[in-house]
Every structure is written in C-alpha cells, then in structure tokens.
Design a protein around this motif. Structure first.
Motif, PDB file in Angstrom:
ATOM      1  N   LEU A 179      34.186  48.602  32.548  1.00  0.00           N
ATOM      2  CA  LEU A 179      34.520  48.087  33.917  1.00  0.00           C
ATOM      3  C   LEU A 179      34.475  49.363  35.165  1.00  0.00           C
ATOM      4  O   LEU A 179      33.708  49.055  35.995  1.00  0.00           O
ATOM      5  CB  LEU A 179      35.807  47.559  34.044  1.00  0.00           C
ATOM      6  CG  LEU A 179      36.625  47.374  35.431  1.00  0.00           C
ATOM      7  CD1 LEU A 179      35.692  46.424  36.266  1.00  0.00           C
ATOM      8  CD2 LEU A 179      37.883  47.031  35.627  1.00  0.00           C
ATOM      9  N   CYS A 180      35.050  50.480  34.693  1.00  0.00           N
ATOM     10  CA  CYS A 180      35.066  51.551  35.577  1.00  0.00           C
ATOM     11  C   CYS A 180      33.887  52.326  35.843  1.00  0.00           C
ATOM     12  O   CYS A 180      33.816  53.254  36.793  1.00  0.00           O
ATOM     13  CB  CYS A 180      36.370  52.425  35.486  1.00  0.00           C
ATOM     14  SG  CYS A 180      37.820  51.659  35.209  1.00  0.00           S
ATOM     15  N   GLY A 181      32.936  52.441  35.096  1.00  0.00           N
ATOM     16  CA  GLY A 181      31.849  53.206  35.121  1.00  0.00           C
ATOM     17  C   GLY A 181      31.225  53.541  36.602  1.00  0.00           C
ATOM     18  O   GLY A 181      30.960  54.322  36.938  1.00  0.00           O
ATOM     19  N   VAL A 219      42.110  40.724  37.455  1.00  0.00           N
ATOM     20  CA  VAL A 219      41.362  41.949  37.877  1.00  0.00           C
ATOM     21  C   VAL A 219      40.571  41.663  39.425  1.00  0.00           C
ATOM     22  O   VAL A 219      39.995  40.478  39.312  1.00  0.00           O
ATOM     23  CB  VAL A 219      40.272  42.228  36.932  1.00  0.00           C
ATOM     24  CG1 VAL A 219      39.310  43.469  36.885  1.00  0.00           C
ATOM     25  CG2 VAL A 219      40.851  42.391  35.516  1.00  0.00           C
ATOM     26  N   VAL A 220      40.940  42.603  40.179  1.00  0.00           N
ATOM     27  CA  VAL A 220      40.169  42.187  41.477  1.00  0.00           C
ATOM     28  C   VAL A 220      38.708  42.684  41.517  1.00  0.00           C
ATOM     29  O   VAL A 220      38.443  44.110  41.378  1.00  0.00           O
ATOM     30  CB  VAL A 220      40.878  42.763  42.541  1.00  0.00           C
ATOM     31  CG1 VAL A 220      40.441  42.496  44.005  1.00  0.00           C
ATOM     32  CG2 VAL A 220      42.305  42.204  42.639  1.00  0.00           C
ATOM     33  N   THR A 221      37.653  41.964  41.452  1.00  0.00           N
ATOM     34  CA  THR A 221      36.428  42.557  41.246  1.00  0.00           C
ATOM     35  C   THR A 221      35.530  42.014  42.776  1.00  0.00           C
ATOM     36  O   THR A 221      36.232  41.080  43.410  1.00  0.00           O
ATOM     37  CB  THR A 221      35.688  42.139  40.125  1.00  0.00           C
ATOM     38  OG1 THR A 221      35.851  40.549  39.851  1.00  0.00           O
ATOM     39  CG2 THR A 221      35.936  42.665  39.023  1.00  0.00           C
ATOM     40  N   LEU A 235      42.764  44.965  48.031  1.00  0.00           N
ATOM     41  CA  LEU A 235      43.211  43.780  47.471  1.00  0.00           C
ATOM     42  C   LEU A 235      44.234  43.703  46.294  1.00  0.00           C
ATOM     43  O   LEU A 235      45.345  43.197  46.197  1.00  0.00           O
ATOM     44  CB  LEU A 235      42.095  43.012  47.497  1.00  0.00           C
ATOM     45  CG  LEU A 235      42.296  41.412  47.152  1.00  0.00           C
ATOM     46  CD1 LEU A 235      43.355  40.784  48.107  1.00  0.00           C
ATOM     47  CD2 LEU A 235      41.172  40.597  47.252  1.00  0.00           C
ATOM     48  N   ALA A 236      43.785  45.031  45.359  1.00  0.00           N
ATOM     49  CA  ALA A 236      44.968  44.897  44.162  1.00  0.00           C
ATOM     50  C   ALA A 236      46.065  45.226  44.348  1.00  0.00           C
ATOM     51  O   ALA A 236      47.079  44.864  43.976  1.00  0.00           O
ATOM     52  CB  ALA A 236      44.029  45.975  43.354  1.00  0.00           C
ATOM     53  N   ALA A 237      46.019  46.390  45.450  1.00  0.00           N
ATOM     54  CA  ALA A 237      47.305  46.881  45.981  1.00  0.00           C
ATOM     55  C   ALA A 237      48.261  45.748  46.713  1.00  0.00           C
ATOM     56  O   ALA A 237      49.559  45.759  46.439  1.00  0.00           O
ATOM     57  CB  ALA A 237      47.063  48.094  46.659  1.00  0.00           C
ATOM     58  N   LEU A 264      41.733  48.419  39.756  1.00  0.00           N
ATOM     59  CA  LEU A 264      41.594  47.143  40.178  1.00  0.00           C
ATOM     60  C   LEU A 264      42.354  46.103  39.359  1.00  0.00           C
ATOM     61  O   LEU A 264      42.219  44.834  39.589  1.00  0.00           O
ATOM     62  CB  LEU A 264      40.055  46.719  40.266  1.00  0.00           C
ATOM     63  CG  LEU A 264      39.314  47.840  41.081  1.00  0.00           C
ATOM     64  CD1 LEU A 264      38.155  47.491  40.740  1.00  0.00           C
ATOM     65  CD2 LEU A 264      39.841  48.136  42.352  1.00  0.00           C
ATOM     66  N   THR A 265      42.986  46.620  38.303  1.00  0.00           N
ATOM     67  CA  THR A 265      43.709  45.523  37.509  1.00  0.00           C
ATOM     68  C   THR A 265      45.239  45.398  37.708  1.00  0.00           C
ATOM     69  O   THR A 265      45.793  46.675  37.868  1.00  0.00           O
ATOM     70  CB  THR A 265      43.518  45.857  35.999  1.00  0.00           C
ATOM     71  OG1 THR A 265      42.080  45.987  35.805  1.00  0.00           O
ATOM     72  CG2 THR A 265      44.134  45.143  35.005  1.00  0.00           C
ATOM     73  N   VAL A 266      45.851  44.427  38.269  1.00  0.00           N
ATOM     74  CA  VAL A 266      47.157  44.106  38.246  1.00  0.00           C
ATOM     75  C   VAL A 266      47.787  43.415  37.050  1.00  0.00           C
ATOM     76  O   VAL A 266      47.079  42.564  36.640  1.00  0.00           O
ATOM     77  CB  VAL A 266      47.373  43.162  39.529  1.00  0.00           C
ATOM     78  CG1 VAL A 266      48.891  43.154  40.111  1.00  0.00           C
ATOM     79  CG2 VAL A 266      46.491  43.730  40.907  1.00  0.00           C
ATOM     80  N   VAL A 267      48.538  44.174  36.734  1.00  0.00           N
ATOM     81  CA  VAL A 267      49.426  43.820  35.276  1.00  0.00           C
ATOM     82  C   VAL A 267      50.784  43.214  35.745  1.00  0.00           C
ATOM     83  O   VAL A 267      51.483  43.598  36.522  1.00  0.00           O
ATOM     84  CB  VAL A 267      49.715  45.020  34.442  1.00  0.00           C
ATOM     85  CG1 VAL A 267      50.296  44.379  33.093  1.00  0.00           C
ATOM     86  CG2 VAL A 267      48.288  45.973  34.324  1.00  0.00           C
ATOM     87  N   PHE A 268      50.945  42.103  35.167  1.00  0.00           N
ATOM     88  CA  PHE A 268      52.459  41.313  35.362  1.00  0.00           C
ATOM     89  C   PHE A 268      52.591  40.904  33.939  1.00  0.00           C
ATOM     90  O   PHE A 268      52.208  40.531  33.112  1.00  0.00           O
ATOM     91  CB  PHE A 268      52.158  40.625  36.425  1.00  0.00           C
ATOM     92  CG  PHE A 268      51.007  39.594  36.585  1.00  0.00           C
ATOM     93  CD1 PHE A 268      50.951  38.400  35.618  1.00  0.00           C
ATOM     94  CD2 PHE A 268      49.974  40.007  37.111  1.00  0.00           C
ATOM     95  CE1 PHE A 268      49.804  37.762  35.629  1.00  0.00           C
ATOM     96  CE2 PHE A 268      48.897  39.287  37.138  1.00  0.00           C
ATOM     97  CZ  PHE A 268      48.675  38.198  36.708  1.00  0.00           C
ATOM     98  N   PRO A 269      54.107  40.255  33.764  1.00  0.00           N
ATOM     99  CA  PRO A 269      54.596  39.737  32.501  1.00  0.00           C
ATOM    100  C   PRO A 269      53.817  38.494  32.427  1.00  0.00           C
ATOM    101  O   PRO A 269      53.076  37.626  33.192  1.00  0.00           O
ATOM    102  CB  PRO A 269      56.150  39.089  32.792  1.00  0.00           C
ATOM    103  CG  PRO A 269      56.315  39.808  34.116  1.00  0.00           C
ATOM    104  CD  PRO A 269      55.093  40.248  35.071  1.00  0.00           C
TER     105      PRO A 269
END
Ligand SMILES: Cc1ncc(COP(=O)(O)O)c(C=O)c1O
Length: 369
Positions: free
Chosen positions: A201-203, A347-349, A299-301, A321-326
C-alpha cells in the motif's frame, strides 16, 4: 454477437460491480480514476513477455513504458544507480514471492523471518519456495517486535536470514524498520541477511513521508514491492517489484524461443498494466502523489477523531491512511466490505469520500451505543 440474455447478464454484473465499488472502505483500492484515453489499447493484443529491459523477437509489448515505471520507483526508493532491476507484476503477492525467490536463490539455507501481522502471501511464498520460516511477534501497533526477532534469530544464528519487512501491515498499516532489522540480526551474529520490503500500500507515498520510514535500498533493502491498484489506482490488479541487479542476474536464463532473458516469474505478462501505471505516475507526478496522500491522510485523521468523539476507540499509526477500530457487526462488515481480524479497519484511498465515511460512522455508532 451475444444473445439478449447474455447481454442482460453482463448488464447485471456491471450494475452489481458498480454498487460494490461504491460501498468499499475495508480494503485499499483507489477509485475514481479515469483511464479513458487508454481504452483503445483494449482492441490490441499486448503481451510483455520477456525481460522489459531487453529487445526480444516478440514486439507486441509496452516494455518501454514498463521500464519508465520501474525507473520512477527506483529513484523514489533510492536504488543504486545502474545497479537495479524490476518489472511490473500482477500485484503485491507476485512481488513478495519474487523477492523471496531471489532471496532463496542467494541463500538456499536461509530461515525466513516475518511478523505475525504479515500478509498471507508471504507464508505462501515460504511454503512454495521450501524456505524454513519463523513467525516473529508483533508489537500492539502491528510493527515487528525486534526483541522477539533477536530471541528467535539467535536459535538459528548459524543460518542466513531472509526478512520480509512490512511497510504498511495489512490491518494496521504499521511499518517495520529495515535498519533496526539489520542491526538486530547483526547483534545476534548473523551477517548473511536479505531484506525484502513489502510496501504494497505505502510504496508510492512512503518515500515522501516526514519522517521517512526506513525501508528503501539506501536503508538496506534488497528488493521492494508495491501494489499498483492500491494507492495509485488501476482497474486491473498490478504491482511493481524492484531488486538489486546481482540478485536478478543470479536467476536470469537466456531463452532462444523469445530472444530475451527469462527474469520474471510469469512468462506471458500484462502489457496494459504498465501503460496504466505509466499514465498514473505521469499524470500525478511526485507533487500529485504528495497532494493526494495529504488529502487522504486528512480524511483518515478526521475519521479517527469523529469515531473517538462518538465513543468508538479508533486509532491510526503515524502517517497512516488506515483507521483501526474494534470489530464491527457482520451486517456492516458485509455492506462496506470491512476486513476484520482482531480489529476492523477502513482505509482512506484516493476516491474515498467523506459521505461514504459519514454513512459508515453512522452505521457503526448506531450499533455501538
Ligand atoms: C501488506 C500487503 N502485502 C501484500 C498484499 C498483496 O497484494 P495484492 O493483493 O496486490 O496481491 C497485500 C494486500 O492487501 C498487503 O496488504
């Protein structure tokens, strides 16, 4: 000419794929791209058979464009001048298996190390290549535990080490540090080390981050891969793999039949994806990648902030860009195609809209109250 029921089936498939494209937040795939100027290539046969840097008998290819894409990423990844090689793959999985193949050819007796949070393509690669492997614990943010790497590597310190470093783990977008990996292995007495950086993803944006994660050739990587369809966006899965040249020279075989060297994993290869990736990097440029990353990151923030404000424990790794949650309910998971393991994530792409996020947040918070 197709019969009317076949045309109807195609129409239904188009509508359902279009609907699925609109409700898609759990996997990193850019949307909203426009490759219309390239449509005419679909009327031609294209095949990038052979080594992209060589002229073979077979000319129905887009090798020049493939080489330009490889050069672009070689510069971004600080590859040694004139001492790198690469090609366009079918995606991150092929790039991982290719990197591990080069490593296995260099060190047939090696043990492969990768963290628990690593993508499943890597353990598949180890199995395919008959590489002994050892899964290293992860820290809670998803990054490899260097203490655990040391503890595990010390048991097999008489064997070379192949390490797959995650430059963005699949679930938490955590980044392993190739400098720390090398230092850890040296400290336990291992000097034969091959590092493959999986930057699926991050490349495209990792080299532009501040602080820049340690993952590229100048930071000690031997090969690096990225997926083309994740951040840059492509209607067909694709990726790029780059390596130090001597590693590839070791596997190279001259093939009379095609008048070129066999250096890639597949024989026949996609000729369209190099054109798509070329179009993407030419239209975006470095500044465009930076700008697009910045928009996604904002947008992720704000997504993490809004979820927290609603009482949902959401978090991100720095610059992710990845937002993690339960873990979310099955119905939300199904509707928004939300990947879930011990946690869920979105994931906000490029192409992810605030409206989609708001709808998802409303669904999550209704059920978590
Ligand atoms: C870290 C990582 N590596 C590799 C892959 C595989 O990439 P692809 O789906 O392009 O084969 C993924 C896919 O999600 C990934 O997250």
């Amino acid at each position: 000419m197709l019969e009317s029921q076949d045309l109807e089936r195609l129409e239904k498939l188009f509508v359902s794929m279009q609907e699925a494209n609109g409700c898609f937040l759990g996997y990193p795939f850019a949307r909203g791209f426009n490759y219309e100027p390239l449509w005419r290539f679909m009327s031609l046969t294209g095949n990038n058979l052979g080594d992209p840097f060589e002229t073979g008998t077979y000319r129905v290819n887009s090798h020049d464009f493939e080489c330009e894409v490889v050069d672009f990423f070689a510069r971004l990844f600080r590859a040694p001048l004139g001492e790198f090689w690469g090609y366009i793959t079918n995606g991150g999985t092929e790039g991982n298996i290719y990197g591990m193949y080069l490593a296995r050819e260099l060190y047939p007796q090696a043990v492969a190390y990768f963290s628990h949070d690593t993508h499943y393509s890597v353990s598949k690669g180890a199995r395919l290549l008959g590489l002994d492997h050892c899964v290293v614990c992860s820290q809670s943010n998803g990054e490899m535990s260097y203490d655990d790497l040391a503890q595990k590597a010390i048991r097999t310190r008489n064997r070379p080490a192949v390490v797959v470093a995650n430059i963005g783990t699949t679930m938490k977008e955590a980044k392993d540090d190739t400098l720390k990996i090398r230092a850890t292995l040296r400290d336990v007495g291992i000097s034969e080390i091959y590092i493959h950086s999986d930057a699926a993803l991050c490349g495209p944006y990792a080299p532009l981050l501040d602080p820049k994660p340690a993952f590229d050739f100048a930071d000690g990587a031997d090969s690096i891969t990225l997926s083309g369809h994740k951040f840059l966006g492509a209607p067909i899965p694709c990726g790029v793999v780059l390596s130090r040249k001597p590693h590839v020279q070791r596997v190279m075989r001259a093939i009379d039949y095609i008048g070129s060297s066999d250096t890639t994993l597949s024989g026949s290869r996609n000729a369209y994806t190099p054109i798509i990736l070329w179009y993407a990097i030419r239209s975006l440029g470095i500044e465009g990648i930076k700008r697009t990353f910045h928009e996604c990151e904002q947008l992720a923030a704000s997504t993490a902030g809004e979820l927290n404000a609603c009482g949902v424990r959401a978090w991100r790794n720095p610059n992710a860009l990845t937002v993690v949650f339960p873990p979310v309910d099955e119905s939300i998971k199904a509707k928004w195609q939300i990947a879930t393991r011990d946690v869920s994530h979105l994931v906000v792409t490029p192409g992810t809209t605030k409206r989609q996020i708001d709808t998802l947040i409303a669904a999550i918070t209704d059920r978590s109250r």
